[in-house]
Structures are given as C-alpha cells and as structure tokens.
Scaffold this motif. Structure first.
Motif, PDB file in Angstrom:
ATOM      1  N   UNK A   1      44.579 -23.017 -20.313  1.00 17.45           N
ATOM      2  CA  UNK A   1      43.485 -23.751 -19.678  1.00 17.45           C
ATOM      3  C   UNK A   1      42.254 -22.872 -19.520  1.00 17.45           C
ATOM      4  N   UNK A   2      42.463 -21.619 -19.115  1.00 19.79           N
ATOM      5  CA  UNK A   2      41.335 -20.705 -18.963  1.00 19.79           C
ATOM      6  C   UNK A   2      40.692 -20.402 -20.314  1.00 19.79           C
ATOM      7  N   UNK A   3      41.518 -20.241 -21.344  1.00 16.63           N
ATOM      8  CA  UNK A   3      40.993 -19.995 -22.684  1.00 16.63           C
ATOM      9  C   UNK A   3      40.145 -21.172 -23.164  1.00 16.63           C
ATOM     10  N   UNK A   4      40.574 -22.393 -22.845  1.00 18.77           N
ATOM     11  CA  UNK A   4      39.804 -23.574 -23.230  1.00 18.77           C
ATOM     12  C   UNK A   4      38.429 -23.584 -22.560  1.00 18.77           C
ATOM     13  N   UNK A   5      38.395 -23.249 -21.276  1.00 15.66           N
ATOM     14  CA  UNK A   5      37.116 -23.219 -20.562  1.00 15.66           C
ATOM     15  C   UNK A   5      36.193 -22.144 -21.122  1.00 15.66           C
ATOM     16  N   UNK A   6      36.743 -20.999 -21.440  1.00 14.99           N
ATOM     17  CA  UNK A   6      35.939 -19.919 -22.022  1.00 14.99           C
ATOM     18  C   UNK A   6      35.448 -20.289 -23.415  1.00 14.99           C
ATOM     19  N   UNK A   7      36.285 -20.995 -24.172  1.00 13.96           N
ATOM     20  CA  UNK A   7      35.897 -21.407 -25.521  1.00 13.96           C
ATOM     21  C   UNK A   7      34.689 -22.335 -25.485  1.00 13.96           C
ATOM     22  N   UNK A   8      34.662 -23.250 -24.525  1.00 10.65           N
ATOM     23  CA  UNK A   8      33.516 -24.165 -24.417  1.00 10.65           C
ATOM     24  C   UNK A   8      32.237 -23.402 -24.117  1.00 10.65           C
ATOM     25  N   UNK A   9      32.318 -22.404 -23.228  1.00  7.97           N
ATOM     26  CA  UNK A   9      31.139 -21.603 -22.897  1.00  7.97           C
ATOM     27  C   UNK A   9      30.698 -20.774 -24.094  1.00  7.97           C
ATOM     28  N   UNK A  10      31.637 -20.131 -24.758  1.00 17.20           N
ATOM     29  CA  UNK A  10      31.291 -19.283 -25.904  1.00 17.20           C
ATOM     30  C   UNK A  10      30.655 -20.094 -27.015  1.00 17.20           C
ATOM     31  N   UNK A  11      31.208 -21.269 -27.319  1.00 17.81           N
ATOM     32  CA  UNK A  11      30.659 -22.103 -28.385  1.00 17.81           C
ATOM     33  C   UNK A  11      29.240 -22.542 -28.061  1.00 17.81           C
ATOM     34  N   UNK A  12      29.017 -22.962 -26.818  1.00 17.33           N
ATOM     35  CA  UNK A  12      27.666 -23.370 -26.400  1.00 17.33           C
ATOM     36  C   UNK A  12      26.678 -22.221 -26.552  1.00 17.33           C
ATOM     37  N   UNK A  13      27.044 -21.049 -26.083  1.00 17.26           N
ATOM     38  CA  UNK A  13      26.124 -19.914 -26.122  1.00 17.26           C
ATOM     39  C   UNK A  13      25.909 -19.413 -27.544  1.00 17.26           C
ATOM     40  N   UNK A  14      26.936 -19.469 -28.369  1.00 14.15           N
ATOM     41  CA  UNK A  14      26.782 -19.052 -29.755  1.00 14.15           C
ATOM     42  C   UNK A  14      25.840 -19.991 -30.499  1.00 14.15           C
ATOM     43  N   UNK A  15      25.994 -21.293 -30.286  1.00 13.94           N
ATOM     44  CA  UNK A  15      25.099 -22.244 -30.944  1.00 13.94           C
ATOM     45  C   UNK A  15      23.651 -22.028 -30.513  1.00 13.94           C
ATOM     46  N   UNK A  16      23.442 -21.725 -29.238  1.00 15.21           N
ATOM     47  CA  UNK A  16      22.083 -21.427 -28.768  1.00 15.21           C
ATOM     48  C   UNK A  16      21.541 -20.181 -29.454  1.00 15.21           C
ATOM     49  N   UNK A  17      22.382 -19.178 -29.635  1.00  6.39           N
ATOM     50  CA  UNK A  17      21.948 -17.940 -30.281  1.00  6.39           C
ATOM     51  C   UNK A  17      21.644 -18.169 -31.755  1.00  6.39           C
ATOM     52  N   UNK A  18      22.447 -18.979 -32.414  1.00  4.16           N
ATOM     53  CA  UNK A  18      22.191 -19.280 -33.827  1.00  4.16           C
ATOM     54  C   UNK A  18      20.891 -20.055 -34.006  1.00  4.16           C
ATOM     55  N   UNK A  19      20.499 -20.795 -32.958  1.00  4.55           N
ATOM     56  CA  UNK A  19      19.252 -21.555 -33.008  1.00  4.55           C
ATOM     57  C   UNK A  19      18.048 -20.722 -32.596  1.00  4.55           C
ATOM     58  N   UNK A  20      18.272 -19.445 -32.316  1.00  4.93           N
ATOM     59  CA  UNK A  20      17.162 -18.562 -31.963  1.00  4.93           C
ATOM     60  C   UNK A  20      16.961 -18.369 -30.485  1.00  4.93           C
TER      61      UNK A  20
END
Length: 380
Positions: free
Chosen positions: A305-324
């Motif tokens: 469950x904790x890994x799932x919550x961290x995955x959602x945060x990481x994916x969101x932040x990575x997509x923001x970084x890829x967008x500049x």
C-alpha cells in the motif's frame, strides 16, 4: 532533439511499486515508451502466501502473468536482473545487456539481511511462494514439536522491517492446527529482540497481539538480541530454546546492485530519497517502495500500500519534470493492514493523526480476500 530523449522511461522491477508506477504514468497521459526490467513477466502476490500453509491459496492463485498488462499499457519487458547503474542513472546494466533511459524509476524491492549465523536453518516465508510451500510441507510432515516464529530488523533503518506477515503466519498456523485437531501436539513460540514487537503498528496493537498470544497459549521470548540459529534451536542473549521448525523474517536493506552505482544511500543501505520520491543529485531518477528510504515517521511501513502511494507521487512528479517543470507532490504516510488468521482478521490503521485497531472478526478476513481479488484484476 538529442538521442537520449528517444530513450524510454525505465522502471526497475515488476512488483507492486513498479506496476503502480506504470499505471500512474499512463493515467497521467504519458505516451513515452516504457521499459520494465525484471527477471520474470509475472506478479507474485506475496501477501497471499500467508494462506498457502492452510491450503487456502496455491501457487496458481498468486502468480499473475503480466503479458496482458504489458500489452494494455504498451510496455516492453526486458527480462533480466539489474547489476548496476552508470552515466548518472541514464544507463542500467543488466544480465541481458545495457538499457539506456531518459528517466528512471527504481522499484526493484529490498533484500533480506542474512547475516545472522545459522540463518540457513530458518525458513524466510516472505522470500516468495517457494518458501511458503516449504512451510506448508513441513507442517504436513510434522506429528508435533516446537514451532518458533519471529522477525528481526535493520538497526540502521527503523522502517526496514516487515513484521506484519509473521504475526499472520503465527496466528494462521495456530488456527490451522486447531482446525486440524493437532494444536495440543505443538508448542508455538514467538520471539523478537524487542520487548514490544511490532511497535510500528502502534502501542494498542502490540498490547492486543501479546494478549492474544497469551490467550492462545503461545509462548513468547522477547527483548533479547538474537545470536544464532541451529538446526534444532534458537539462541539469544537471554537464553535458548528448542525448535523443530523456525520461521524468521530478517530486516531489510537495499538491493545488491546498489553497490555498483553512485546513488546516495541511507544508513540502512536503501536509496536515499526526498519527500517527493526524488533521488538527490540525479536528474529524472525516482525511487518507490522497499528500495527507498524516505523522510517521515519511523513507523512508515514497508508494504504494498505504501509503495502504491509513493508510485503515484513519483509518476506525477516525473511527468512534471519531463514537461519542463518540477513536481512537488508528496505521499501520505499511512499504515493499513489486516492481520489475518485463516478465517478472521484484525484491522490495523495508522496515520500521523490517529491509530485504530479492531478485534479479530470474520468481516476483516473477507475484506482482505476481496481486496486481493480487486487488486489482481488490474494485472490479469
């Protein structure tokens, strides 16, 4: 456009955190190619291994082939084990060759600290389905004797412990023996170096678990550092006791391939991350789940469950970084588990604001089974 921008997003692992990262990336609109690196194209649903000794689950119930999921998510699977990283995380070294990436998410799990002398005499149930099947087969072959069940910790990483499943094996085996009419032929001993085992679950939970052990005639050996295992005994600084079967969960540390990378590590050997799951000093490198060490309370759980919550945060932040940009999404620290015993479960819920523990009941057992079915549908 440089050649590097054509490289895929690479996710290390095919477990809970890795799969949740891929789902979150695609749900967030990511159309970039994604490669997952792992030795098998399967999800092994390890929470269900607690039911293997009783026959409530089999290997076939818990192994989910990921081919359909990979196809739906447009993911390429690189079947290999990771051996290291180079070029500031842009190149992953594996047993089947190097894989370049434009962004990296580490979700390759942790490994058990197997330094205790004689640990080969113990079964480590959460190593996988094979281990749970060994427990099942040993129990079937035993006419009686002493079963010792316990867990250790990583002294340098308070959160790098997984005690919940060992309580489940303890109470599950006790219940199984009663149902089989064999309980009187067995002594059960629970051991732990802490006088309050499972304290990360909360004071109320520990008190309830210890009271339950007393009611069910389970002996305890608590508060003594473990020295070694032998073929027929557990030896601690506070004495030793005989054991015909030893189930033991060591503490966790980071994957072995970290030794062949420049990634920053915590004192306990995990990948050091910030509250947004970023790896400091590395561009577009994130970590989720058991591989990482994150800021937060020392009771932060190592669980799916904790890994799932961290995955959602990481994916969101990575997509923001890829967008500049720069994503600043954090993750909620939340412990949710049902300590099951074949036909009844104890709900434990903890956040920084509250702690809840419910007495064992059948509803929670069925809730755990229902959650398993719903969760696995994502990957079938």
């Amino acid at each position: 456009m440089t050649a590097a921008t054509h490289a895929p997003i690479v996710v290390l692992g095919t477990g809970f955190g890795a799969l949740s990262t891929v789902r979150a990336l695609r749900a967030g609109g990511c159309t970039d190619p994604i490669t997952m690196i792992g030795p098998r194209a399967e999800l092994h649903y390890l929470p269900g291994t607690i039911w293997i000794p009783s026959g409530l689950r089999t290997r076939a119930d818990l192994v989910v082939p990921l081919g359909n999921f990979f196809q739906r998510m447009n993911v390429q699977h690189h079947q290999a084990s990771v051996t290291g990283l180079s070029d500031d995380g842009r190149v992953v070294h594996t047993t089947a060759g190097d894989v370049a990436n434009h962004a990296l998410v580490i979700a390759s799990g942790a490994r058990f600290i197997r330094k205790l002398p004689g640990i080969e005499h113990a079964v480590v149930p959460c190593e996988g389905i094979d281990a749970a099947e060994r427990v099942r087969d040993r129990l079937r072959a035993m006419d009686g004797g002493t079963i010792a069940i316990g867990f250790g910790a990583n002294p340098h990483e308070p959160s790098a412990v997984r005690g919940g499943p060992m309580f489940e094996f303890l109470f599950g085996i006790e219940r199984q023996l009663r149902r089989e009419g064999r309980r009187e032929q067995f002594k059960l001993v629970f051991f732990n170096p802490s006088p309050k085992p499972g304290i990360r679950l909360g004071e109320k939970t520990v008190a309830q678990l210890l009271a339950r052990m007393q009611r069910q005639g389970i002996e305890t050996h608590l508060g003594h550092k473990m020295l070694r295992f032998e073929a027929d005994k557990v030896v601690t600084e506070g004495g030793e006791f005989a054991a015909d079967l030893i189930l033991f969960m060591p503490g966790l540390t980071g994957p072995a391939w970290l030794e062949h990378s420049a990634l920053p590590r915590s004192p306990g050997g995990m990948v050091a991350a910030d509250a947004q799951c970023r790896v400091a000093g590395f561009e577009r490198v994130y970590v989720v789940g058991d591989s990482g060490s994150f800021p937060g309370p020392d009771w932060m759980p190592k669980q799916a469950h904790m890994a799932d919550l961290q995955a959602e945060a990481a994916a969101h932040n990575l997509l923001a970084e890829l967008a500049g940009g720069r994503g600043e999404r954090g993750f909620k620290v939340e412990l949710v588990c049902i300590i099951d015993a074949i036909d009844q479960g104890t709900l434990v819920y903890r956040t920084e604001q509250q702690q809840i523990v419910l007495p064992p009941n059948r509803l929670m057992h069925w809730a755990k089974r229902s959650f398993e079915r719903r969760y696995l549908r994502h990957y079938q």
